[in-house]
Design a protein around this motif. Structure first.
Motif, PDB file in Angstrom:
ATOM      1  N   VAL A 105       6.464 -21.368 -14.786  1.00  0.00           N
ATOM      2  CA  VAL A 105       7.818 -21.968 -14.557  1.00  0.00           C
ATOM      3  C   VAL A 105       7.308 -23.403 -15.520  1.00  0.00           C
ATOM      4  CG1 VAL A 105       9.053 -23.196 -13.086  1.00  0.00           C
ATOM      5  CG2 VAL A 105       9.200 -20.456 -12.159  1.00  0.00           C
ATOM      6  N   LEU A 106       6.142 -24.291 -15.132  1.00  0.00           N
ATOM      7  CA  LEU A 106       5.631 -25.095 -15.463  1.00  0.00           C
ATOM      8  C   LEU A 106       5.600 -24.741 -16.954  1.00  0.00           C
ATOM      9  CD1 LEU A 106       3.179 -26.976 -12.647  1.00  0.00           C
ATOM     10  CD2 LEU A 106       5.547 -27.079 -13.170  1.00  0.00           C
ATOM     11  N   LEU A 107       5.213 -24.168 -17.500  1.00  0.00           N
ATOM     12  CA  LEU A 107       5.067 -24.053 -18.987  1.00  0.00           C
ATOM     13  C   LEU A 107       6.112 -24.106 -19.986  1.00  0.00           C
ATOM     14  CD1 LEU A 107       2.392 -21.163 -18.945  1.00  0.00           C
ATOM     15  CD2 LEU A 107       1.961 -23.626 -19.619  1.00  0.00           C
ATOM     16  N   LEU A 108       7.569 -23.454 -18.743  1.00  0.00           N
ATOM     17  CA  LEU A 108       8.395 -23.324 -19.333  1.00  0.00           C
ATOM     18  C   LEU A 108       9.234 -25.174 -19.499  1.00  0.00           C
ATOM     19  CD1 LEU A 108      10.180 -20.617 -17.535  1.00  0.00           C
ATOM     20  CD2 LEU A 108      10.058 -20.912 -20.231  1.00  0.00           C
ATOM     21  N   GLN A 109       8.627 -25.685 -18.323  1.00  0.00           N
ATOM     22  CA  GLN A 109       9.235 -26.959 -18.863  1.00  0.00           C
ATOM     23  C   GLN A 109       8.425 -27.948 -19.791  1.00  0.00           C
ATOM     24  OE1 GLN A 109      11.145 -29.276 -16.348  1.00  0.00           O
ATOM     25  NE2 GLN A 109      11.872 -27.456 -16.847  1.00  0.00           N
ATOM     26  N   VAL A 110       7.334 -27.348 -20.227  1.00  0.00           N
ATOM     27  CA  VAL A 110       6.492 -28.060 -21.416  1.00  0.00           C
ATOM     28  C   VAL A 110       7.608 -27.246 -22.558  1.00  0.00           C
ATOM     29  CG1 VAL A 110       4.406 -27.288 -22.873  1.00  0.00           C
ATOM     30  CG2 VAL A 110       4.953 -27.827 -20.051  1.00  0.00           C
ATOM     31  N   ALA A 111       7.368 -26.553 -22.868  1.00  0.00           N
ATOM     32  CA  ALA A 111       8.549 -25.504 -24.574  1.00  0.00           C
ATOM     33  C   ALA A 111      10.144 -25.962 -24.017  1.00  0.00           C
ATOM     34  CB  ALA A 111       8.824 -23.856 -23.682  1.00  0.00           C
ATOM     35  N   ARG A 112      10.300 -26.388 -22.872  1.00  0.00           N
ATOM     36  CA  ARG A 112      11.898 -27.153 -22.940  1.00  0.00           C
ATOM     37  C   ARG A 112      11.425 -28.514 -23.808  1.00  0.00           C
ATOM     38  NH1 ARG A 112      16.307 -28.253 -18.417  1.00  0.00           N
ATOM     39  NH2 ARG A 112      17.024 -29.883 -18.687  1.00  0.00           N
ATOM     40  N   PHE A 113      10.198 -28.926 -23.455  1.00  0.00           N
ATOM     41  CA  PHE A 113      10.046 -30.744 -24.080  1.00  0.00           C
ATOM     42  C   PHE A 113       9.869 -30.631 -25.221  1.00  0.00           C
ATOM     43  CE2 PHE A 113       8.010 -34.679 -24.658  1.00  0.00           C
ATOM     44  CZ  PHE A 113       7.192 -34.762 -24.550  1.00  0.00           C
ATOM     45  N   LEU A 114       8.585 -29.617 -26.123  1.00  0.00           N
ATOM     46  CA  LEU A 114       8.115 -29.284 -27.367  1.00  0.00           C
ATOM     47  C   LEU A 114       9.630 -29.444 -27.889  1.00  0.00           C
ATOM     48  CD1 LEU A 114       5.174 -26.816 -26.443  1.00  0.00           C
ATOM     49  CD2 LEU A 114       5.792 -29.232 -26.931  1.00  0.00           C
ATOM     50  N   MET A 115      10.645 -27.971 -27.430  1.00  0.00           N
ATOM     51  CA  MET A 115      11.937 -28.006 -28.304  1.00  0.00           C
ATOM     52  C   MET A 115      13.318 -28.978 -28.587  1.00  0.00           C
ATOM     53  SD  MET A 115      11.588 -25.124 -29.730  1.00  0.00           S
ATOM     54  CE  MET A 115      13.348 -24.982 -29.878  1.00  0.00           C
ATOM     55  N   LYS A 116      12.382 -29.805 -27.529  1.00  0.00           N
ATOM     56  CA  LYS A 116      13.320 -31.074 -27.166  1.00  0.00           C
ATOM     57  C   LYS A 116      12.984 -32.166 -28.122  1.00  0.00           C
ATOM     58  CE  LYS A 116      16.147 -33.979 -24.352  1.00  0.00           C
ATOM     59  NZ  LYS A 116      16.432 -34.773 -22.460  1.00  0.00           N
ATOM     60  N   THR A 117      11.770 -32.095 -28.801  1.00  0.00           N
ATOM     61  CA  THR A 117      10.724 -32.827 -30.150  1.00  0.00           C
ATOM     62  C   THR A 117      11.108 -32.860 -31.328  1.00  0.00           C
ATOM     63  OG1 THR A 117       9.353 -33.037 -27.727  1.00  0.00           O
ATOM     64  CG2 THR A 117       8.301 -33.976 -29.605  1.00  0.00           C
ATOM     65  N   VAL A 118      11.291 -31.110 -30.683  1.00  0.00           N
ATOM     66  CA  VAL A 118      11.525 -30.864 -32.102  1.00  0.00           C
ATOM     67  C   VAL A 118      12.858 -30.901 -32.808  1.00  0.00           C
ATOM     68  CG1 VAL A 118      12.096 -28.246 -33.751  1.00  0.00           C
ATOM     69  CG2 VAL A 118       9.668 -29.455 -32.100  1.00  0.00           C
ATOM     70  N   SER A 119      13.800 -30.953 -31.506  1.00  0.00           N
ATOM     71  CA  SER A 119      15.384 -30.893 -32.202  1.00  0.00           C
ATOM     72  C   SER A 119      15.634 -32.360 -32.956  1.00  0.00           C
ATOM     73  CB  SER A 119      16.351 -30.572 -31.259  1.00  0.00           C
ATOM     74  OG  SER A 119      16.098 -31.467 -29.917  1.00  0.00           O
ATOM     75  N   GLN A 120      14.836 -33.481 -31.950  1.00  0.00           N
ATOM     76  CA  GLN A 120      15.400 -34.547 -31.727  1.00  0.00           C
ATOM     77  C   GLN A 120      14.674 -35.068 -33.709  1.00  0.00           C
ATOM     78  OE1 GLN A 120      13.814 -35.992 -28.174  1.00  0.00           O
ATOM     79  NE2 GLN A 120      15.460 -35.561 -27.346  1.00  0.00           N
ATOM     80  N   LEU A 121      13.223 -34.542 -34.431  1.00  0.00           N
ATOM     81  CA  LEU A 121      12.577 -34.572 -35.432  1.00  0.00           C
ATOM     82  C   LEU A 121      13.737 -34.899 -36.558  1.00  0.00           C
ATOM     83  CD1 LEU A 121       9.565 -32.500 -35.255  1.00  0.00           C
ATOM     84  CD2 LEU A 121       9.638 -35.519 -34.909  1.00  0.00           C
ATOM     85  N   GLY A 122      15.124 -34.028 -36.320  1.00  0.00           N
ATOM     86  CA  GLY A 122      15.746 -34.308 -37.407  1.00  0.00           C
ATOM     87  C   GLY A 122      15.376 -34.014 -38.372  1.00  0.00           C
ATOM     88  N   SER A 123      16.041 -33.136 -39.746  1.00  0.00           N
ATOM     89  CA  SER A 123      16.004 -32.893 -41.125  1.00  0.00           C
ATOM     90  C   SER A 123      14.681 -33.867 -41.883  1.00  0.00           C
ATOM     91  CB  SER A 123      16.904 -32.294 -41.939  1.00  0.00           C
ATOM     92  OG  SER A 123      17.887 -33.662 -41.858  1.00  0.00           O
ATOM     93  N   SER A 124      15.105 -34.378 -41.883  1.00  0.00           N
ATOM     94  CA  SER A 124      13.808 -35.501 -42.409  1.00  0.00           C
ATOM     95  C   SER A 124      12.790 -35.336 -41.558  1.00  0.00           C
ATOM     96  CB  SER A 124      14.109 -36.981 -42.006  1.00  0.00           C
ATOM     97  OG  SER A 124      14.439 -37.343 -40.804  1.00  0.00           O
ATOM     98  N   LYS A 125      12.341 -35.189 -40.995  1.00  0.00           N
ATOM     99  CA  LYS A 125      11.078 -35.656 -40.555  1.00  0.00           C
ATOM    100  C   LYS A 125      10.235 -33.975 -39.395  1.00  0.00           C
ATOM    101  CE  LYS A 125       7.795 -37.898 -37.407  1.00  0.00           C
ATOM    102  NZ  LYS A 125       7.730 -39.023 -36.528  1.00  0.00           N
ATOM    103  N   LYS A 126       9.977 -32.653 -40.613  1.00  0.00           N
ATOM    104  CA  LYS A 126       9.582 -31.460 -40.222  1.00  0.00           C
ATOM    105  C   LYS A 126       8.353 -31.772 -39.166  1.00  0.00           C
ATOM    106  CE  LYS A 126      12.101 -28.706 -42.234  1.00  0.00           C
ATOM    107  NZ  LYS A 126      13.007 -29.158 -41.793  1.00  0.00           N
TER     108      LYS A 126
END
Ligand SMILES: CCCCCCCC/C=C\CCCC(=O)SCCNC(=O)CCNC(=O)[C@H](O)C(C)(C)COP(=O)(O)OP(=O)(O)OC[C@H]1O[C@@H](n2cnc3c(N)ncnc32)[C@H](O)[C@@H]1OP(=O)(O)O
Ligand code: FAD
Length: 627
Positions: A429-450
């Motif tokens: 359950v805690l790792l899913l929290q980390v995964a959610r954080f990672l996904m949120k980080t990635v989605s916020q990077l936007g197209s300009s920043k891979k």
């Protein structure tokens, strides 16, 4: 023979300053002095003996734990120990007890979620142990899903009170440590209802038992939930069950730093993030990472010392047999665990800094790093407890049959440690929290920043999630893969913090060199273990993988002469280790043999039951015997 150091030949091989490494392990010269003094104080006091624990019944074990807790408190008062020294004393007493939750959860919850006024009222009582607290969040029906908790706290404006109630069987509080028989108060988490509207889960200070005769207060049905895993010392902890029957508490006993309820019955959500309600869990998770390095280092100390003592096969012309620590298979199983113990120590130091930093920011209402702190504490708690639980079991196996004896200390260490993979947040359950954080980080990077580094693969995952199905459904569909990504992210954290540690000034002959070897072992062991991922993503070539494997073997050879000194650096007393296999002088066999005869089963040569059951069997009288 007593007094002879059977591991002296090993200690003489050391290529570094062990005393300097003891200070690195302790964290500072001051921390080493305090740890060394308090651990010896506990080891030398018969009041803290623990070698008889495996022969006690549960009630005897529990009562002995109460005695020790009271004795520890008296020692703290009589010796005027500081808060730091007192915490070290509780650590080296090494007994799961209600004090862990009182100091580790009840007090931090009030400090983190209580108003100034509430802290001024309740903390002095808790610090003087004039009240004993527990943390009552989990219920029979819900533990991971905090927002699913069913206990209700309904505000009554007529009387300016909350009515705490357990509406269903599954809303019974279930698991809180100290609740079953000892705690006088609880931080109880309940669904707040104001003016008929549900406002989410909040914390409430509830008195459970009379401070006069310890009887449960009206409306409380409370008790212990029963025996737990193995016969281990965790059965000294009274994890409890509690049902509320319309229990009334004053309005000012709702922890109101995050949200408030006015006497008029208005619910006010301050600009503090709702997640601060979870603040105590952040604190405990970061302490659990430090605890993991302690538990793993204990097991590794036992297995390393015994591996140097144990000889099996390989005798040449009647000479001594081979020390099992010299077998490459033993080294390939043991030395990555030794490296992990040091790695978790250093990432735990960094996490302690991160927690202190986020706490300071929160006090200034700066919530910017709270998501990162949550992801790091959750992810590292999950990673280090899983690795430590698996590592303790591996150390038991590394000790062969004698590892299965209680006198090895390993079965008890395992039984007491493994719930850490579940409590304070179930690890997946805690790792899913980390995964959610990672996904949120990635989605916020936007197209300009891979995304780069360990989250580079997230681009593909994100694309898949967006084009094939909604983000939520994609997340659920790919959650098993995302959990692996979360583990990889946390492993990167551990390796990078080990490397950062090596960039610091580290005094002592050969100390930094030894730590560099351990850091390389930790990193290359991971690369070897996960080489499939690294190869399939083109991060490394098959040649790199082969080179890594060769280098690992070379690094094991470099650790070998220093292995005993590296575990001596933990500076554990024989009392704290609680292990004949791990005793400092390596005088294992006479101690094993002597310990056997102390078992109650050996109090009589002919066992109880012989005449009733065995003799009739032997005399073929079984058909007529009354069984
Ligand atoms: C002296 C020292 C000794 C100390 C050691 C003592 C040891 C004693 C022995 C045992 C003690 C054991 C005690 C316990 O077990 S207590 C009970 C522990 N229970 C849990 O850990 C429950 C786990 N579940 C949760 O934390 C949450 O339910 C959740 C899984 C995180 C889900 O939260 P929620 O339902 O609110 O919803 P979301 O997932 O949507 O999260 C919403 C947003 O909040 C962020 N978040 C979640 N948790 C935290 C947190 N703790 N801190 C900060 N932020 C948090 C999350 O990231 C979401 O943010 P977003 O921006 O994505 O919306
Ligand atoms: C020794 C011990 C001491 C404890 N002390 C305390 C205490 O002092 N105070 C307190 O309040 N609590 C305490 N607890 C309770 C503990 O916090 C909970 O057991 C823990 O939070 C796990 O919740 P759960 O038991 O509901 O597990 P569940 O969440 O029911 O987990 C069961 C399985 O379901 C999986 N799962 C659950 N949700 C999801 C999801 N969304 N996605 C994928 N898989 C999921 C889990 O990964 C796990 O495999 C203690 C527990 C133990 C064992």
């Amino acid at each position: 023979m007593e007094g002879v150091d059977h591991l002296a030949h090993e200690r003489n091989k050391s290529e570094f300053d062990v005393d300097a490494m003891k200070i690195v392990w302790a964290g500072s010269p001051h921390a080493f002095v305090v740890s060394d003094r308090i651990s010896k104080l506990v080891a030398s006091d018969p009041g803290f003996r623990k070698d008889n624990r495996s022969t006690l019944s549960r009630k005897e074990l529990f009562k002995n734990t109460l005695r020790k807790a009271a004795y520890a408190w008296k020692t703290i008062i009589d010796l005027h120990l500081s808060e730091e020294e007192a915490a070290k004393l509780r650590f080296y007493v090494d007994e799961p007890a209600f004090t862990d939750v009182h100091w580790g959860m009840f007090i931090p919850a009030i400090k983190g979620q209580g108003t100034e006024e509430q802290q001024q009222k309740w903390l002095p009582l808790a610090y003087k142990m004039q009240i004993i607290g527990c943390y009552a969040q989990t219920e029979l029906g819900h533990g991971s899903n905090v927002q699913g908790l069913e206990t209700t706290a309904t505000f009554d404006p007529q009387t300016d009170e909350f009515i705490i109630h357990s509406p269903t069987l599954t809303s019974s509080k279930w698991w809180p440590g100290g609740l079953g028989k000892v705690a006088t108060h609880a931080i109880a988490y309940a669904l707040l209802i104001v003016g008929g509207r549900e406002q989410g889960v909040h914390g409430f200070i509830v008195q459970l038992r009379s401070l006069e005769d310890h009887s449960p207060l009206p409306g409380m049905t409370v008790g212990d939930i029963g025996m737990k895993f193995g016969n281990g010392a965790y059965n000294a902890m009274d994890n409890g069950v509690l049902r509320f029957d319309h229990v009334r508490i004053p309005r000012n006993q709702m922890l109101m730093r995050v949200s408030q309820v006015t006497c008029e019955g208005k619910y006010k959500q301050s600009d503090v993030p709702r997640q601060l309600v979870y603040g105590a869990m952040l604190y405990v998770r970061q302490t659990i990472v430090a605890d993991a390095s302690c538990a793993l280092s204990r097991a590794v100390c036992i297995a390393t010392r015994y591996s140097a003592v144990r000889r099996q096969f390989g005798s040449q012309n009647g000479g001594p047999e081979t020390q099992v620590i010299d077998y490459k298979t033993q080294q390939s199983r043991l030395f990555p665990l030794l490296a992990s113990a040091y790695a978790f120590r250093f990432v735990g130091e960094w996490l302690k800094w991160l927690y202190a930093d986020v706490t300071q920011r929160l006090q200034a209402n700066d919530f910017s790093t709270l998501p990162e702190a949550h992801a790091c504490t959750a992810g590292l708690k999950s990673l280090t407890t899983t690795a430590t639980a698996d590592g303790i079991e591996e150390c038991r196996k590394l000790c062969g049959g004698h590892g299965y004896l209680c006198s090895s200390g390993l079965p008890e260490l395992f039984a007491v440690y493994v719930p850490a993979c579940t409590y304070e947040g179930e690890n997946t359950v805690l790792l899913l929290q980390v995964a959610r954080f990672l996904m949120k980080t990635v989605s916020q990077l936007g197209s300009s920043k891979k995304p780069v580094g360990t989250i580079a693969y997230m681009t593909r995952v994100e694309h898949l999630m967006q084009c094939r199905c909604g983000v939520q459904r994609g997340f659920a569909e790919l959650s098993a893969d995302l959990v692996e990504a979360a583990v990889a992210h946390c492993q990167l954290l551990v390796v990078s913090k080990f490397i950062e540690k090596l960039q610091q000034e580290i005094p002592g002959k050969g100390v930094k060199q030894q730590l560099e070897v351990l850091c390389n072992i930790y990193a290359l062991f991971l690369l070897h273990k996960h080489q499939g991922d690294f190869l399939s993503t083109g991060c490394i070539t098959p040649k790199h993988a082969a080179l890594a494997n060769d280098e690992l073997r070379s690094l094991y050879s470099q650790v070998r002469p220093n292995a005993i000194a590296l575990v001596d650096a933990f500076n554990y007393t024989d009392h704290y280790l609680g292990s004949i296999l791990g005793c400092y002088d390596g005088n294992v066999y006479p101690k094993l043999y002597e310990a056997a005869w102390k078992d109650p089963l050996n109090e009589s040569v002919v066992p109880d039951g012989y005449h009733q059951y065995i003799r009739p069997l032997l005399k073929q009288e079984i058909r007529t015997a009354r069984l």
